[in-house]
Design an enzyme around this catalytic site. Structure first.
Site, PDB file in Angstrom:
ATOM      1  N   TYR A 152       1.114  23.828   1.234  1.00 17.00           N
ATOM      2  CA  TYR A 152       0.534  24.921   0.621  1.00 17.00           C
ATOM      3  C   TYR A 152      -0.374  24.163  -0.071  1.00 17.00           C
ATOM      4  CZ  TYR A 152      -1.053  27.768  -3.486  1.00 17.00           C
ATOM      5  OH  TYR A 152      -1.862  28.670  -4.178  1.00 17.00           O
ATOM      6  N   VAL A 176       8.187  32.668 -11.998  1.00 14.56           N
ATOM      7  CA  VAL A 176       8.947  32.228 -12.777  1.00 14.56           C
ATOM      8  C   VAL A 176       8.874  33.524 -13.621  1.00 14.56           C
ATOM      9  CG1 VAL A 176       7.483  30.663 -14.169  1.00 14.56           C
ATOM     10  CG2 VAL A 176       9.889  31.246 -14.630  1.00 14.56           C
ATOM     11  N   ARG A 216       3.239  20.625 -15.857  1.00 13.32           N
ATOM     12  CA  ARG A 216       1.642  21.525 -15.601  1.00 13.32           C
ATOM     13  C   ARG A 216       1.246  22.480 -16.849  1.00 13.32           C
ATOM     14  NH1 ARG A 216       1.380  19.983 -11.346  1.00 13.32           N
ATOM     15  NH2 ARG A 216       1.590  21.219  -9.207  1.00 13.32           N
ATOM     16  N   ARG A 221       5.286  25.043 -18.043  1.00 15.93           N
ATOM     17  CA  ARG A 221       4.278  25.847 -17.084  1.00 15.93           C
ATOM     18  C   ARG A 221       3.876  26.025 -18.408  1.00 15.93           C
ATOM     19  NH1 ARG A 221       6.579  23.359 -13.866  1.00 15.93           N
ATOM     20  NH2 ARG A 221       6.791  23.740 -11.301  1.00 15.93           N
TER      21      ARG A 221
END
Length: 328
Positions: free
Chosen positions: A146, A188, A276, A212
């Site tokens: 990916y 998530v 992130r 995140r």
């Protein structure tokens, strides 16, 4: 009436983009092969005279009759549960699919926006992530199918811009959520909300310290829309910089859903990023854009959507048959 082609139109992001462009007065051609998309996501558009749908795999030759002004390339598996099952198709849609759409954009003199991702940064050594950071990606790891598909996608897009003069835009999307996400796609937010609705314990991979940053769908679509009509050809981060650890987020979900589940811990997947957080300074400067939706508001809307699903959908596990899509 301007005409726009949106690939991945039956997916989560693609279907919301179809809604937005129809609302803005465009004639929209949606394209999807339903490898991960869902027909339910576009059922509300079938009666719209300004919407046309083509079932097609973008890795095969693409032909569109008449004028075409804009292309948004959002066809790609985006969840680990998908791209780990169909790794070659994931690589092909980022490479062959992008190549086909760039050729179409060149032939039609259309502007092409590609959907890249924060995964091009890999497990980042720079925090927050700025567009000039080159990333830390394992090319041969399981997630590489990916990550590298998206990195190649950016490279060939810039090559077509520089060599052929094709008008291109690149959006780097950070974690986005909202209605129409697949409940059991492994990401998530739907994972936590699905577990809460089923009365299951919430599963955290790793120790929960990884972070995140979640951007609500309406904000994401607005950022993409503004980028398409900007004059900027290089990648732009579109995401919400409000960072949270996964363990704290699990507690938020338990509070939101008014459940008393325990949290259980499992091993962290290989090369799963520990941090992130987008630096959106460029988007603020170029597009006058920043997210408006607070996480509490967006999560409530998303939870209400998942609650509205049938019991069959709620307890259904993902067993998609990818066999018809697998080619050598």
């Amino acid at each position: 009436m301007k005409k726009v082609l949106i690939t991945g139109a039956a997916g989560f992001l693609g279907s919301h983009l179809c809604d937005r462009f129809l609302l803005e007065g465009f004639y929209v051609i949606g394209m999807d092969n339903f490898i991960t998309g869902d027909k339910k996501n576009i059922k509300q558009l079938k009666s719209n005279p300004n919407f046309e749908f083509i079932e097609h795999d973008v890795t095969e030759h693409i032909s569109i009759e008449g004028e075409l002004h804009y292309i948004l390339h959002f066809a790609s598996p985006a969840s680990p549960i998908d791209y780990l099952k169909i790794p070659i198709q994931t690589l092909k849609v980022g490479s062959l699919g992008t190549h086909n759409l760039l050729g179409l954009a060149k032939a039609k003199k259309a502007r092409l926006l590609i959907a890249s991702t924060s995964e091009v940064y890999g497990d980042p050594l720079v925090h927050p992530q700025t567009e000039d950071y080159y990333g830390n990606v394992n090319t041969i790891g399981p997630r590489g199918v990916y990550d590298e598909a998206k990195r190649f996608q950016e490279s060939i897009t810039m090559a077509y811009h520089r060599f052929h003069g094709v008008e291109t835009r690149i959006v780097r999307i950070f974690n986005t959520y909202g209605p129409r996400m697949r409940l059991n796609d492994g990401r998530v937010i739907p994972a936590f909300m699905g577990q809460a609705l089923r009365g299951e314990d919430l599963t955290i991979f790793g120790d929960g310290s990884q972070t995140r940053s979640f951007c609500y769908i309406d904000d994401q679509v607005e950022g993409i829309f503004r980028l398409l009509f900007s004059d900027y050809v290089y990648p732009v981060n579109i995401g919400n910089p409000n960072e949270i650890s996964i363990s704290d987020f699990a507690e938020e979900i338990i509070k939101l859903t008014n459940t008393d589940q325990k949290v259980i811990y499992k091993d962290l997947p290989v090369n799963d990023p520990m941090q992130r957080k987008p630096d959106i300074s460029l988007a603020k400067k170029l597009l006058d854009w920043e997210p408006k939706t607070q996480r509490e508001e967006g999560m409530l809307k998303t939870f209400e959507y998942f609650k509205s699903l049938s019991q069959e959908d709620l307890f259904k596990r993902e067993h998609r048959d990818f066999s018809k899509h697998i080619k050598i």
